[in-house]
Design a protein around this motif. Structure first.
Motif, PDB file in Angstrom:
ATOM      1  N   TRP A 258     -12.068  17.582 -11.238  1.00  0.00           N
ATOM      2  CA  TRP A 258     -12.870  16.882  -9.718  1.00  0.00           C
ATOM      3  C   TRP A 258     -14.019  16.582 -10.055  1.00  0.00           C
ATOM      4  N   LEU A 259     -14.206  14.891 -10.564  1.00  0.00           N
ATOM      5  CA  LEU A 259     -15.622  15.141 -10.797  1.00  0.00           C
ATOM      6  C   LEU A 259     -16.137  14.347 -10.187  1.00  0.00           C
ATOM      7  N   ARG A 260     -15.278  13.373  -8.840  1.00  0.00           N
ATOM      8  CA  ARG A 260     -16.667  13.078  -7.218  1.00  0.00           C
ATOM      9  C   ARG A 260     -14.848  13.167  -6.382  1.00  0.00           C
ATOM     10  N   ASN A 261     -15.775  13.180  -5.207  1.00  0.00           N
ATOM     11  CA  ASN A 261     -15.442  13.730  -4.142  1.00  0.00           C
ATOM     12  C   ASN A 261     -14.659  12.606  -3.865  1.00  0.00           C
ATOM     13  N   PRO A 262     -12.793  13.032  -3.860  1.00  0.00           N
ATOM     14  CA  PRO A 262     -11.716  12.282  -3.838  1.00  0.00           C
ATOM     15  C   PRO A 262     -11.523  11.597  -2.077  1.00  0.00           C
ATOM     16  N   PHE A 263     -12.301  12.381  -1.017  1.00  0.00           N
ATOM     17  CA  PHE A 263     -11.797  11.917   0.146  1.00  0.00           C
ATOM     18  C   PHE A 263     -12.545  10.426   0.748  1.00  0.00           C
ATOM     19  N   PRO A 264     -13.149   9.802   0.113  1.00  0.00           N
ATOM     20  CA  PRO A 264     -13.292   8.754   0.435  1.00  0.00           C
ATOM     21  C   PRO A 264     -12.207   7.804  -0.106  1.00  0.00           C
ATOM     22  N   LYS A 265     -12.202   8.063  -1.887  1.00  0.00           N
ATOM     23  CA  LYS A 265     -11.177   7.021  -1.684  1.00  0.00           C
ATOM     24  C   LYS A 265      -9.442   7.719  -2.367  1.00  0.00           C
ATOM     25  N   LEU A 266      -9.321   8.379  -1.256  1.00  0.00           N
ATOM     26  CA  LEU A 266      -7.805   8.856  -0.281  1.00  0.00           C
ATOM     27  C   LEU A 266      -8.008   7.276   0.280  1.00  0.00           C
ATOM     28  N   ASP A 267      -8.558   6.896   0.956  1.00  0.00           N
ATOM     29  CA  ASP A 267      -8.649   6.335   2.382  1.00  0.00           C
ATOM     30  C   ASP A 267      -7.810   6.955   3.280  1.00  0.00           C
ATOM     31  N   LEU A 268      -8.366   8.169   3.887  1.00  0.00           N
ATOM     32  CA  LEU A 268      -7.165   8.429   4.667  1.00  0.00           C
ATOM     33  C   LEU A 268      -7.508   7.798   6.013  1.00  0.00           C
ATOM     34  N   GLY A 269      -6.180   7.542   6.479  1.00  0.00           N
ATOM     35  CA  GLY A 269      -5.851   7.671   8.263  1.00  0.00           C
ATOM     36  C   GLY A 269      -6.313   5.797   8.568  1.00  0.00           C
ATOM     37  N   ASN A 270      -6.518   5.097   7.349  1.00  0.00           N
ATOM     38  CA  ASN A 270      -6.343   3.125   7.322  1.00  0.00           C
ATOM     39  C   ASN A 270      -4.806   2.901   7.851  1.00  0.00           C
ATOM     40  N   ASP A 271      -3.351   3.511   7.333  1.00  0.00           N
ATOM     41  CA  ASP A 271      -2.400   3.308   7.395  1.00  0.00           C
ATOM     42  C   ASP A 271      -1.697   4.692   8.675  1.00  0.00           C
ATOM     43  N   GLY A 272      -2.567   5.741   8.962  1.00  0.00           N
ATOM     44  CA  GLY A 272      -1.564   7.261   9.522  1.00  0.00           C
ATOM     45  C   GLY A 272      -0.653   7.098   8.275  1.00  0.00           C
ATOM     46  N   GLU A 273      -0.606   7.765   7.370  1.00  0.00           N
ATOM     47  CA  GLU A 273       0.425   8.042   6.437  1.00  0.00           C
ATOM     48  C   GLU A 273       0.472   9.327   6.191  1.00  0.00           C
ATOM     49  N   ASP A 274       1.890  10.119   6.336  1.00  0.00           N
ATOM     50  CA  ASP A 274       1.254  11.482   5.788  1.00  0.00           C
ATOM     51  C   ASP A 274       1.082  12.023   4.872  1.00  0.00           C
ATOM     52  N   LEU A 275       1.671  11.003   3.619  1.00  0.00           N
ATOM     53  CA  LEU A 275       1.652  11.451   2.477  1.00  0.00           C
ATOM     54  C   LEU A 275       1.222  11.028   1.618  1.00  0.00           C
ATOM     55  N   LEU A 276       0.138  11.725   1.103  1.00  0.00           N
ATOM     56  CA  LEU A 276      -0.323  10.702  -0.379  1.00  0.00           C
ATOM     57  C   LEU A 276      -0.089  11.219  -1.691  1.00  0.00           C
ATOM     58  N   ILE A 277       0.551  10.866  -2.351  1.00  0.00           N
ATOM     59  CA  ILE A 277       1.484  12.016  -3.948  1.00  0.00           C
ATOM     60  C   ILE A 277       0.324  10.388  -5.207  1.00  0.00           C
ATOM     61  N   SER A 278       0.248  11.606  -5.933  1.00  0.00           N
ATOM     62  CA  SER A 278      -0.119  11.172  -7.710  1.00  0.00           C
ATOM     63  C   SER A 278       1.298  11.270  -8.124  1.00  0.00           C
ATOM     64  N   SER A 279       0.993  10.414  -9.601  1.00  0.00           N
ATOM     65  CA  SER A 279       1.919  10.245  -9.864  1.00  0.00           C
ATOM     66  C   SER A 279       2.092  10.106 -11.044  1.00  0.00           C
ATOM     67  N   ASP A 280       2.596  10.801 -12.189  1.00  0.00           N
ATOM     68  CA  ASP A 280       2.416  10.482 -13.740  1.00  0.00           C
ATOM     69  C   ASP A 280       1.771   9.277 -14.482  1.00  0.00           C
ATOM     70  N   LYS A 281       2.610   8.383 -14.491  1.00  0.00           N
ATOM     71  CA  LYS A 281       2.556   7.134 -14.459  1.00  0.00           C
ATOM     72  C   LYS A 281       2.651   5.910 -13.775  1.00  0.00           C
ATOM     73  N   PHE A 282       1.553   5.100 -12.814  1.00  0.00           N
ATOM     74  CA  PHE A 282       1.453   4.368 -11.503  1.00  0.00           C
ATOM     75  C   PHE A 282       2.151   3.181 -11.858  1.00  0.00           C
ATOM     76  N   ASN A 283       3.019   2.331 -11.731  1.00  0.00           N
ATOM     77  CA  ASN A 283       3.699   1.413 -11.362  1.00  0.00           C
ATOM     78  C   ASN A 283       2.998   0.670 -10.777  1.00  0.00           C
ATOM     79  N   GLY A 284       1.387   0.196  -9.922  1.00  0.00           N
ATOM     80  CA  GLY A 284       1.058  -0.200  -9.779  1.00  0.00           C
ATOM     81  C   GLY A 284       1.708  -0.904  -7.894  1.00  0.00           C
TER      82      GLY A 284
END
Length: 322
Positions: free
Chosen positions: A164-190
């Motif tokens: 953890w190099l920076r606080n990730p909470f601001p970068k998660l953009d929680l609550g903007n669209d009411g998502e239930d699950l925010l999840i990482s990927s090995d290779k993001f397709n954009g």
């Protein structure tokens, strides 16, 4: 839809969750066993990253370290200021040693983790989960041209290999669209909404506690019965392709590797990176060596102009496949 079940105030898990959570019932969870709680290993690197990161030191009080065995629990308790919880063994199942990739012990450990996370959701707590497994199929992306395909004999480790190099909470953009699950990927397709096209990575994700996610985790854990020999991440990716997210109404978004970086796909803008994940890496020793290099580079970045840094080559992880 609320999924919270009534639990006694002195319920052991409820007490641990309540102690670590923010007022909004959100916390950070990570899992360790004896093999990965050893001194100067990944647990210590994880803590170092949080103590040295930008805006991360205050997050440590909201991390619940879930120990899979008593040895890991004792090591956790020996470190001042950590919140530790012992996940009780069932049927005397000992998973304290390093579990080799796709061994029976490895698969049991993965599924025990999913069952526990489902219990957390039913207690009414949302969480960031940070832990990761490695996949041998990623070796070529790192440039390893020759390696031995020995899945069951690999020096696999399941550990806290997300820095953890920076606080990730601001970068998660929680609550903007009411998502239930925010999840990482090995290779993001954009495409953040393309959870079907992106191969989901269960090493770093945020889950909101509600009826939809509780149902997802129940179905996910139950799917193990029809998935002999499969690890939990592969089962989740199969479920999403078969329409489980849509059927359950789960709103999912895939995290951009520009902010949630990893060894499979380095971010091009180091100044934007919140977390770095040692995926695409075969051994614990290699992960420790290359993550130490990442933390050294991050320290230099903090002393220089933002963004003027290239990531160090993940040379030990490349060699781990040869």
């Amino acid at each position: 839809m609320d999924c919270q079940t009534a639990f006694a105030p002195d319920d052991e898990l409820e007490v641990a969750l309540r102690g670590a959570a923010y007022a909004n019932r959100t916390l950070i969870l990570t899992v360790l066993n004896e093999a990965y709680a050893e001194e100067d290993g990944l647990l210590d690197l994880f803590l170092r990253s949080m103590r040295e990161g930008d805006g991360t030191a205050q997050l440590i009080d909201h991390v619940l370290f879930v120990a899979m065995d008593r040895q890991a629990f004792r090591r956790c308790r020996s470190l001042a200021g950590l919140r530790c919880y012992l996940l009780r063994q069932r049927d005397g199942d000992d998973l304290s040693s390093e579990q080799l990739y796709m061994s029976d012990g490895f698969i049991r450990m993965m599924w025990r983790r999913i069952r526990f996370l489902g219990d957390v959701l039913k207690h009414g707590y949302s969480f960031i989960f940070t832990v990761r497994t490695s996949e041998i199929t990623h070796a070529r992306r790192l440039g390893a041209t020759q390696y031995k395909l020995r899945f069951r004999r690999a020096d696999f480790c399941k550990d806290m290999d997300v820095m953890w190099l920076r606080n990730p909470f601001p970068k998660l953009d929680l609550g903007n669209d009411g998502e239930d699950l925010l999840i990482s990927s090995d290779k993001f397709n954009g495409e953040a909404r393309d959870y079907v096209g992106n191969e989901l990575n269960t090493g770093f994700f945020f889950v909101a506690s509600n009826g939809r996610t509780a149902a997802l985790f129940d179905e996910w854990h139950e799917a193990r019965r029809a998935s002999p020999g499969m690890k939990e991440q592969d089962v989740l990716n199969r479920m999403k392709r078969r329409g489980a997210f849509r059927r359950l109404g789960v709103r999912a978004r895939v995290l951009d590797t520009a902010r949630f970086s990893g060894f499979c796909q380095d971010s091009r803008d180091a100044a934007q990176v919140a977390t770095v994940h040692a995926n695409c890496c075969r051994t614990k020793r290699a992960k420790v060596a290359d993550l130490r290099a990442v933390l050294r580079a991050a320290r230099r970045l903090n002393r220089t102009a933002a963004g003027l840094m290239t990531w160090p080559a993940h040379s030990e992880c490349v060699k781990s496949w040869m």
